[in-house]
Design an enzyme around this catalytic site. Structure first.
Site, PDB file in Angstrom:
ATOM      1  N   GLU A  40      29.558  31.704  43.314  1.00  0.00           N
ATOM      2  CA  GLU A  40      29.575  30.075  43.565  1.00  0.00           C
ATOM      3  C   GLU A  40      28.560  29.981  42.016  1.00  0.00           C
ATOM      4  OE1 GLU A  40      25.675  29.942  46.620  1.00  0.00           O
ATOM      5  OE2 GLU A  40      25.873  27.741  45.951  1.00  0.00           O
ATOM      6  N   ASP A  41      27.990  31.145  41.385  1.00  0.00           N
ATOM      7  CA  ASP A  41      27.899  30.425  40.298  1.00  0.00           C
ATOM      8  C   ASP A  41      28.658  31.269  38.962  1.00  0.00           C
ATOM      9  OD1 ASP A  41      25.687  29.107  41.575  1.00  0.00           O
ATOM     10  OD2 ASP A  41      24.231  31.203  41.593  1.00  0.00           O
TER      11      ASP A  41
END
Ligand code: MN
Length: 725
Positions: A88-89
């Site tokens: 996600e990051d």
């Protein structure tokens, strides 16, 4: 005061070696290489990020992994916990993780990522209940949920640095979604902490007020609980039962809920003070209960036996509320150590490393899970906040997203076409292709929960009959069927128009019929049709034949052909006598042979019979080939006589709407009158039409025959005997 059992005071793990030590303490054979690699990649992925607390981001994955280690989970779970925010990051993709760590870990991290997306998307229109179901439905591996719960737990523990608005959003989501999921999975300890932290931030006023009220009573409360503990200890000693006791004060959120529900004050809360007695066997549990009930009066309505009848999340315990002579009420929970562990860890207990046993295999875990499901089915508890796990886990419903994050709830097995119609019927009617999770896929692809689906449309794309095979939602089925019907109607009306214009062309040739613009339509409406389109559609669909009365009504300017009696075989008629010249014979009855049914223009011969007078056969008819020459009479057609001859044709046709009308239109166009039509299915695609109609002569018949053969849908034709068997 801080609720007992709150682990947030635990020293936070900030270094990998601390995590490593924690894991090794319960799991000496743990794959440290794997964990180290996961830690290294996660550190690389998050290197430039900071948490809201300004700490390095890695504090978070380490803490999540540490919570998982507290649950004594396997190295796969813990490695995935370290990596849970990487996709996600950071630029790392699912494929990157799969290459480095294998499919199992990559899939789990991907699962956590999908669930995390729900929170960041705008899901205002989705109910908490829906989101809960969605998360469970999206989870193939239960470890995804364990990691997500650990992630959420660390996040609510560290809400303080955020702005109030964000704190409340996360706290509400935790209370409404994650705590109930933890509860359903029987993970009482994590559920409690999720609730406690969230309550504090979501209802800070109430939290302060209730905590203050409890604090006011603190010394008294502790004295009461200690006294009870001593008394219970004496009872256990008297009965020689081994057991441990612990006590707690009801948690602020539970007090808050109870006060809200019952509108009472704190002193009336029966289970404000609770004691837990944990022993070795079920028999001991009942023995302890009996002894306690002998020692103090209990409130029968407050007695619950969750050992005989466990809750659907497999929580087992005896609950009873006693009253001391001083009027103080205590709730006492009696359970075995095993039950206690299940109530604290729930499903996580089944992923736990056990000394001497290692990890349970998947089959054993699944069996346990099935038991849990089965149990709920046979003992439904209407008070349960969450209903059947099974219902939620069977893929009867899926939850997918629009690119903007709107949640679309579909039946399991739905395709992008279903999705398109769920968005808007216009999107469905023009959908051209689908992009699922950023990949182009065929429209027939089966969607999964968590997929992000985008539909590409084009004006010239329309539903096809093929689509019906790939949709399962009623909405999509209806819309596609309606569209196909509409298209079909247009096609049928066009066919009807073609049939009609053929008649008009013919009339124009023969009778100089000329119709002005819109004249035909006006005439059709005058004949009580709602509109010309409906008429043409009926015509094209074969629902309305182009018969002579109708055509005469429609075109009154066309002179109807002289109506003459039909020469039915076997009946003596004057017209037949006028039409046929037979030398030397006048008074015999004339009839046309049924075997060959001759018509004007064909070479004929008369055959004198004993009982039926003179029968006219075609020359060369096999039935007279062997006749005595004396009986045969030369015969010919007169120029003047007007007779309508019946002929029968069998037509093999494609079984399609409109074919029958096309055939009848041919007859109408040639001024032939249809007497009888019979249709019979031959197989799925073809049918036989037996057509009996009148013609004036051979040349008219040839025209009709030729016209039949050029008619769409007619495969073959065959002139038959008139008599039907
Ligand atoms: Mn996280």
């Amino acid at each position: 005061m801080a609720p007992k059992g709150d682990e947030s005071g635990e020293p936070m793990i900030k270094r990998f070696y601390e995590l490593q030590e924690k894991i090794l303490s319960y799991y000496p054979e743990a794959n440290l290489e794997l964990l180290k690699k996961a830690y290294t990649i996660a550190t690389d992925a998050h290197q430039s990020q900071l948490r809201a607390s300004k700490e390095p981001y890695m504090v978070h994955p380490l803490s999540v992994a540490s919570i998982l280690a507290d649950l004594r989970l396997d190295e796969i779970s813990i490695a995935a916990g370290l990596l849970h925010d990487v996709i996600e990051d950071s630029p790392y993709t699912r494929e990157d993780l799969e290459k480095r760590f294998g499919k199992e870990i990559a899939d789990i991290v991907w699962g956590v990522t999908k669930i995390s997306k729900i929170s960041t998307m705008d899901v205002v229109d989705a109910q908490a209940e829906t989101l809960k179901k969605m998360i469970v439905a999206m989870t193939g591996d239960i470890r995804v949920i364990l990691i997500k719960l650990a992630d959420r737990l660390h996040n609510v523990r560290t809400l303080a640095p955020f702005r109030e608005e964000k704190r409340k959003k996360i706290a509400r989501e935790t209370l409404e979604i994650y705590a109930p999921i933890a509860y359903r999975l029987g993970m009482g300890k994590i559920k409690d902490e999720l609730e406690d932290c969230s309550f504090m931030y979501l209802y800070p006023e109430e939290f302060k007020r209730i905590s203050a009220e409890v604090d006011d009573r603190h010394d008294w409360v502790i004295a009461q609980l200690e006294a009870l503990k001593t008394e219970v200890g004496k009872i256990l000693a008297d009965y020689h039962i081994h057991a441990e006791t612990e006590y707690r004060i009801k948690r602020p959120i539970s007090i808050y809920r109870k006060l809200q529900r019952q509108n009472i004050d704190l002193d009336r809360v029966y289970d404000l003070l609770a004691m837990r007695v944990i022993t070795d066997t079920v028999a001991n549990c009942y023995a302890i209960m009996g002894a306690i009930h002998q020692r103090w009066p209990h409130i029968p309505a407050r007695w619950r036996d969750f050992i005989t009848t466990p809750k659907s999340n497999q929580y087992r315990s005896i609950h009873t509320t006693i009253i001391t002579p001083e009027g103080v009420k205590f709730e006492i929970q009696i359970r075995t150590f095993e039950m206690h562990q299940v109530s604290e860890e729930g499903i996580a207990a089944h992923w736990k490393y056990k000394e001497g046993l290692g990890f349970l295999d998947n089959d054993t875990r699944l069996e346990w899970f099935r038991d849990m499901i089965e149990h709920h089915r046979t003992n439904p508890d209407p008070k349960e906040f969450l209903t059947s796990v099974k219902k939620d886990l069977t893929p009867n419903e899926i939850y997918v997203f629009t690119p903007k994050g709107k949640v679309i709830n579909l039946k399991g097995g739905a395709s992008p076409i279903d999705f398109a119609y769920a968005i808007h019927s216009e999107v469905g009617d023009h959908c051209k292709s689908a992009v699922v999770n950023e990949k182009m896929v065929p429209l027939r692809t089966v969607l999964n929960s968590g997929d992000v689906v985008e539909i590409l449309t084009a004006k010239n794309c329309h539903p096809s009959a093929d689509w019906l095979k790939h949709v399962i939602t009623i909405r999509a089925k209806r819309r596609i069927a309606a569209y196909l019907q509409k298209i079909d109607n247009v096609r049928l009306a066009e066919r009807g128009k073609r049939l009609m214009s053929r008649v008009v062309r013919e009339y124009h040739k023969k009778h100089k019929l000329v119709l002005g613009d819109g004249e035909m339509e006006r005439r059709i409406v005058a004949l009580h049709y709602p509109d010309a389109e409906t008429f043409f559609r009926d015509l094209g669909a074969g629902k309305r034949p182009l018969d002579r009365p109708f055509l005469q009504a429609l075109f009154p300017e066309i002179q109807a052909p002289a109506v003459v009696p039909v020469a039915h075989p076997g009946h003596r008629t004057d017209p037949l006598h006028r039409a046929i010249v037979v030398e030397g014979i006048q008074d015999l009855e004339f009839s046309l042979a049924k075997c060959c049914s001759p018509i004007k223009g064909e070479a004929i011969v008369g055959y004198v019979t004993a009982s039926r007078g003179l029968v006219i056969h075609k020359k060369g008819c096999p039935s007279v080939a062997a006749a005595v020459p004396l009986r045969l009479k030369e015969a010919s057609w007169s120029e003047t006589g007007e007779v309508n001859f019946l002929v029968r044709y069998d037509l093999t046709v494609l079984d399609r709407p409109g074919t029958l009308t096309a055939i009848t239109a041919v007859n109408a166009a040639h001024d032939s009158n249809i007497k009888k039509v019979e249709q019979e299915q031959i197989n799925q695609n073809t049918a036989r039409v037996a057509l009996t109609f009148e013609v004036r002569d051979q040349s008219q018949l040839h025209e009709i025959e030729a016209h039949f053969l050029s008619t769409e849908g007619v495969i073959h034709l065959n002139r038959r005997r008139l008599t039907s068997r």
